[in-house]
Design an enzyme around this catalytic site. Structure first.
Site, mmCIF file in Angstrom:
data_model
loop_
_atom_site.group_PDB
_atom_site.id
_atom_site.type_symbol
_atom_site.label_atom_id
_atom_site.label_comp_id
_atom_site.label_asym_id
_atom_site.label_seq_id
_atom_site.Cartn_x
_atom_site.Cartn_y
_atom_site.Cartn_z
ATOM 1 N N ARG A 12 0.837 -1.203 0.000
ATOM 2 C CA ARG A 12 0.000 0.000 0.000
ATOM 3 C C ARG A 12 0.874 1.257 0.000
ATOM 4 N NH1 ARG A 12 -3.605 -2.575 -1.575
ATOM 5 N NH2 ARG A 12 -5.627 -2.974 -0.639
ATOM 6 N N HIS B 189 -0.223 0.398 -9.669
ATOM 7 C CA HIS B 189 -1.032 -0.504 -8.824
ATOM 8 C C HIS B 189 -1.590 -1.664 -9.657
ATOM 9 C CE1 HIS B 189 -3.599 -0.653 -4.889
ATOM 10 N NE2 HIS B 189 -3.464 -1.866 -5.405
#
Ligand code: NDP
Ligand code: OXD
Length: 312
Positions: free
Chosen positions: A227, A275
C-alpha cells in the site's frame, strides 16, 4: 440478497457472473429496485460514504480486495464480519511482480541500463543469488507465496512479521524489537504488509538507512507491492538521491493515481507501476465468494474473516 457496490472495476460483469453462479439467490446492484433491509451480504470495493446505509439485516461484508485498510476506515462500516479475498491466482500475480523486481535489482539492472545509455562496456559480475538476502515484511498469504517462489531461485531469505514464524529456508524475525536486526542483513526489502496504524509510513529514511550496505554494489533496494500508505515518498526521493537506496520498485503510492508532479516519475532508479501487481480475478473471485455465501447460508462458519482489532 447480495448487493454489489464496486467502484473502478466492471461491476456489471461481476454482477452477471454472481447472478449466474448463485441463482436462484438474488443479486442486485446499486441502481436496481430493492429493499435495503433484504440485503444480507454486500460485495464491496472502494465503497462510497453511503454504501452501508439502510442495510440493517447485513450478515457479512465481502471485500473484493485482499487489503481491507480503506474499508476499516469507512465511518459507516457495520459491526458484522468482514471477509477478505484470498486467492491463489492473486497470490501468483503478486509473486510474479515480486520475483521480477527482486531479480532485476539482484542483477543490477539500474547499473547496466545506465551503462547501455552511456555505451559503456563494463564487465561487472553480480553476486550469485545465495549471497543476496531478500527480506520480506509480512509473512501472511502473500509473503509465504513469495517465499515459495524465491527459495528455488537460490536467494537467502528472511522474514519479518508481528508474531514469530518458522518457515523452512527462511530466517524469521518478529515484532518491533527484532526489526533492526531484520533490516541489518537485508539487501532487497520487499513489503507485503497490510496497512494498519502500526505499519503506516514504515518505508521511511530511517528504515532505509538500516539496510545492509556492503553487498549490492549499487546499494540496497526496496520493493513495495502493498500500500502507498506504507511509504514516505519524500524519504524515498531523498534516499535514492543520496545513495541510501540503490533502487526502488513501487506499485502503490500515497496518492493514486500518482500525480504528474511527483518527483518519483523522473528518477532513473525508481521503477513505477500503476497498482497493477495483482488484480482480483472475476472467475475465481465469484467462485470463492459464492462458496462462502452459500456455505454460510447453510450454517457453516465464514472463512478469512478480518480481525477488526488488528485491522487485517
Ligand atoms: P495477511 O493478512 O495474510 O498477512 C499479513 C502479514 O503481515 C502477517 O504475516 C502479519 O503478521 C504481518 N503484519 C501485520 N501487522 C504487522 C506489524 N505491525 N508488524 C509486523 N508484521 C505485521 O495479508 P496478505 O499477505 O494477504 O496481504 C498483504 C497486503 O498486500 C494486503 O493487506 C494488501 O494491502 C496488499 N495487496 C496489494 C495488492 C496490489 O495489487 N498492490 C494486491 C493484493 C494485496 P502475523 O502473521 O504475525 O499476523
Ligand atoms: C488488493 C489490491 O488489496 O488489489 O486486493 O490492492
Amino acid at each position: 440478497m447480495l448487493l454489489l457496490h464496486l467502484s473502478d472495476v466492471d461491476e456489471a460483469a461481476w454482477a452477471k457472473a454472481f447472478a449466474e453462479k448463485l441463482a436462484p439467490y438474488k443479486v442486485v446492484r446499486r441502481g436496481d429496485d430493492f429493499d435495503p433491509a433484504e440485503i444480507h451480504y454486500i460485495f464491496v470495493w472502494k465503497p462510497q460514504p453511503d454504501a452501508f446505509d439502510g442495510l440493517v439485516n447485513l450478515k457479512a461484508v465481502l471485500s473484493l480486495g485482499a487489503g481491507v485498510d480503506a474499508l476499516m476506515k469507512h465511518p459507516g462500516l457495520p459491526d458484522v464480519p468482514v471477509v477478505r479475498f484470498v486467492d491463489q491466482d492473486l497470490s501468483q500475480q503478486m509473486s510474479d511482480y515480486v520475483v521480477a523486481h527482486v531479480t532485476m535489482h539482484h542483477r543490477q539492472f539500474t547499473r547496466f541500463n545506465a551503462d547501455q545509455k552511456a555505451r559503456l562496456w563494463d564487465q561487472y559480475y553480480p553476486p550469485v543469488a545465495q549471497q543476496t538476502c531478500v527480506g520480506i515484511m509480512g509473512m501472511g498469504v502473500l509473503g509465504q507465496d513469495a517465499v515459495e517462489r524465491l527459495l528455488p531461485l537460490g536467494f537467502t531469505l528472511r522474514s519479518w512479521s508481528r508474531t514469530p514464524k518458522q518457515i523452512e529456508g527462511v530466517t524469521g524475525f518478529a515484532g518491533d524489537e527484532q526489526f533492526d536486526a531484520f533490516l541489518s542483513g537485508t539487501d532487497i526489502l520487499v513489503n507485503l504488509l497490510p496497512l494498519t496504524p502500526e505499519t503506516a509510513g514504515i518505508l521511511n529514511y530511517q528504515t532505509f538507512s538500516k539496510l545492509r550496505r556492503d553487498r549490492l554494489p549499487g546499494g540496497p533496494a526496496i520493493v513495495n507491492a502493498a500500500r502507498g500508505g506504507h511509504q514516505k515518498e519524500a524519504d524515498i526521493v531523498r534516499a535514492l538521491g543520496d545513495g541510501t537506496l540503490g533502487a526502488a520498485s513501487l506499485d502503490v503510492f500515497e496518492i493514486e493515481p500518482l500525480p504528474e508532479t511527483s518527483p518519483l516519475w523522473g528518477i532513473e532508479n525508481c521503477y513505477i507501476t500503476p497498482h497493477i501487481a495483482g488484480i482480483s480475478n472475476e472467475a475465481t473471485g465469484v467462485n470463492y465468494f459464492s462458496r462462502i455465501l452459500l456455505d454460510h447460508e447453510a450454517g457453516k462458519d465464514l472463512v478469512n474473516v478480518v480481525d477488526r482489532q488488528r485491522g487485517y
